[in-house]
Scaffold this motif. Structure first.
Motif, mmCIF file in Angstrom:
data_model
loop_
_atom_site.group_PDB
_atom_site.id
_atom_site.type_symbol
_atom_site.label_atom_id
_atom_site.label_comp_id
_atom_site.label_asym_id
_atom_site.label_seq_id
_atom_site.Cartn_x
_atom_site.Cartn_y
_atom_site.Cartn_z
ATOM 1 N N ILE A 71 0.876 -1.300 0.149
ATOM 2 C CA ILE A 71 -0.249 0.055 -0.013
ATOM 3 C C ILE A 71 0.798 1.227 0.023
ATOM 4 C CG2 ILE A 71 -1.773 1.164 1.554
ATOM 5 C CD1 ILE A 71 -2.929 -1.042 -0.101
ATOM 6 N N LEU A 72 2.052 1.185 0.871
ATOM 7 C CA LEU A 72 2.805 2.278 0.874
ATOM 8 C C LEU A 72 3.431 2.650 -0.605
ATOM 9 C CD1 LEU A 72 3.515 4.291 3.189
ATOM 10 C CD2 LEU A 72 5.608 2.936 3.439
ATOM 11 N N PHE A 73 3.857 1.548 -1.059
ATOM 12 C CA PHE A 73 4.546 1.611 -2.416
ATOM 13 C C PHE A 73 3.331 2.374 -3.519
ATOM 14 C CE2 PHE A 73 5.479 -0.085 -6.697
ATOM 15 C CZ PHE A 73 6.686 0.760 -6.861
ATOM 16 N N GLN A 74 2.256 1.854 -3.261
ATOM 17 C CA GLN A 74 0.994 2.487 -4.480
ATOM 18 C C GLN A 74 0.738 3.753 -3.992
ATOM 19 O OE1 GLN A 74 -2.040 -0.469 -3.367
ATOM 20 N NE2 GLN A 74 -1.460 -1.694 -5.155
ATOM 21 N N ILE A 75 0.852 4.234 -2.754
ATOM 22 C CA ILE A 75 0.609 5.563 -2.578
ATOM 23 C C ILE A 75 1.792 6.445 -2.948
ATOM 24 C CG2 ILE A 75 0.412 7.324 -0.376
ATOM 25 C CD1 ILE A 75 -0.979 5.195 1.219
ATOM 26 N N PHE A 76 3.040 5.870 -2.790
ATOM 27 C CA PHE A 76 4.302 6.664 -3.493
ATOM 28 C C PHE A 76 3.959 6.832 -4.846
ATOM 29 C CE2 PHE A 76 8.592 6.026 -5.565
ATOM 30 C CZ PHE A 76 9.037 7.633 -4.972
ATOM 31 N N THR A 205 -7.617 2.825 -8.300
ATOM 32 C CA THR A 205 -8.677 1.650 -8.362
ATOM 33 C C THR A 205 -8.286 0.494 -7.879
ATOM 34 O OG1 THR A 205 -9.498 2.760 -10.401
ATOM 35 C CG2 THR A 205 -9.854 0.388 -10.022
ATOM 36 N N LYS A 206 -6.885 0.080 -8.086
ATOM 37 C CA LYS A 206 -6.207 -1.069 -7.467
ATOM 38 C C LYS A 206 -6.015 -0.832 -5.857
ATOM 39 C CE LYS A 206 -3.840 -2.777 -11.658
ATOM 40 N NZ LYS A 206 -4.328 -4.206 -11.452
ATOM 41 N N MET A 207 -5.573 0.271 -5.404
ATOM 42 C CA MET A 207 -5.262 0.444 -4.119
ATOM 43 C C MET A 207 -6.544 0.626 -3.262
ATOM 44 S SD MET A 207 -2.984 3.572 -2.353
ATOM 45 C CE MET A 207 -4.241 4.687 -2.713
ATOM 46 N N SER A 208 -7.630 1.320 -3.605
ATOM 47 C CA SER A 208 -8.637 1.330 -2.978
ATOM 48 C C SER A 208 -9.420 -0.239 -2.681
ATOM 49 C CB SER A 208 -10.003 2.138 -3.736
ATOM 50 O OG SER A 208 -10.083 1.473 -4.834
#
Length: 367
Positions: A71-76, A205-208
């Motif tokens: 998740i942290l990588f996706q937020i980055f 979309t993927k992260m949510s």
């Protein structure tokens, strides 16, 4: 009560578009005053982070899911695409164009997102259906309108002069003539910002699916982006004096873009998406174009040319074609799901009706 509740999402989205329109005009004035666009983006992320944090504490602090490395990588990645790259390209593009052109090209977003989502199988064409044909035609119209605005200026459309021309804005533009309009570069950079923003939609979309905490993810995204943009801004503008918000227009632009353009707009759009869905929110995008076009003509004495007018019209028509096709596609999916559910229920009812008969036959044969 019902009527007021139905009207509230509409008023909220109108407020969002008015806020975005004001941000475009104020940001353009700040850029014309000599403010570095990378410095403005850095301040926007800083102020947005400060404004969003209270919403995180009040609404999601106790229910926020665990933040994993994934998740942290996706937020980055979201911070790079949705905040840093998107806003840097947009503001530099705005610097070399006009608020009307920048807002018109922003309406490319649904079409660009549709094209970029195809390789990830988040969207389907369905060319044999009317919904698929509408999405394809709408995308072509949007791209055609963007190309027309980038490569063709045309004759000046004479619509008269405004009697309320903002003298402050006129002096600001005359004082800094280095930000001259570039017919090709400005629109090209704004289109690039739309591509970056579309990439952000795909990641979101993927992260949510694994991190349903929009305020927390936005606060982290803005915090990461503020660090990224500050580093970029330090290289782009090493003179520390240019970072001082001593000018009123620069201070207003920095605070306004962070508080209204990022924090408030995101909160209102998130609420409207929950109430009415993303298509409802997208349909208000052309309203900002109208507001900015009128305000830019009235306050900034912006000239309107044939290429801008025709290109904007094509983009708006294409936008609604894509949205209509998407809406029809969602209706078809909903109907298919309902039919599947009804078939399952019918089969269950049939089994319930047949079970006693089977039991009776078994008992009769046993006796």
């Amino acid at each position: 009560m019902g009527g007021a509740a139905d009207l509230l999402p509409c008023l909220s989205m109108i407020l969002v578009q008015v806020g975005y329109a004001g941000m475009s005009i104020i940001s353009k004035l700040a850029l014309d005053s000599g403010m570095n666009p990378y410095v403005m983006v850095a301040y926007r992320q800083i102020f947005a982070t400060i404004v969003i944090i209270p919403f995180v504490y009040l609404l999601e602090w106790k229910t926020m899911p665990r933040i994993t490395k994934r998740i942290l990588f996706q937020i980055f990645l979201s911070s790079i695409l949705g905040a840093t790259l998107n806003q840097c390209l947009y503001l530099v593009g705005l610097q070399y164009s006009t608020p009307t052109i920048a807002c018109a090209l922003n309406n490319l977003l649904p079409a660009v997102t549709f094209v970029m989502a195809l390789p990830f199988r988040m969207e389907t064409v369905g060319i044999k259906r009317r919904s698929g044909q509408a999405k394809v035609v709408g995308t072509i119209l949007c791209v055609g309108g963007a190309m027309l605005m980038s490569f063709y200026k045309g004759n000046l459309i004479k619509i008269g002069e405004s009697s309320i021309n903002w003298r402050y804005a006129e002096n600001m533009t005359q004082r800094n003539s280095s930000n001259a309009e570039n017919t090709f570069l400005g629109p090209l950079l704004v289109v690039g910002s739309c591509i970056a923003w579309s990439g952000w939609f795909i990641i979101q979309t993927k992260m949510s699916k694994g991190f349903a905490a929009p305020y927390s993810s936005s606060a982290l995204m803005c915090f990461m982006a503020s660090i990224q943009c500050t580093i970029i801004g330090a290289f782009a503008e090493p003179n520390i004096k240019e970072w001082f918000l001593t000018s009123n227009i620069r201070l207003v632009a920095a605070v306004y873009s962070g508080a209204v353009g990022s924090a408030l707009a995101f909160c209102l759009m998130s609420w409207c998406i929950q109430k009415r869905g993303p298509l409802y929110v997208s349909m208000f995008s052309p309203l900002m174009l109208v507001i900015v076009a009128v305000a830019s003509w009235a306050l900034l004495d912006e000239k309107v040319y044939e290429g801008t007018a025709v290109g904007s019209g094509l983009i708006v028509v294409g936008l609604y074609a894509v949205l209509w096709g998407k809406e029809k596609e969602m209706e078809q999916i909903t109907r298919a799901d309902e039919m599947s559910s009804e078939e399952v229920m019918e089969n269950e009812d049939k089994c319930d009706m047949e079970l006693p008969v089977y039991s009776k036959c078994t008992l009769h044969n046993a006796s």
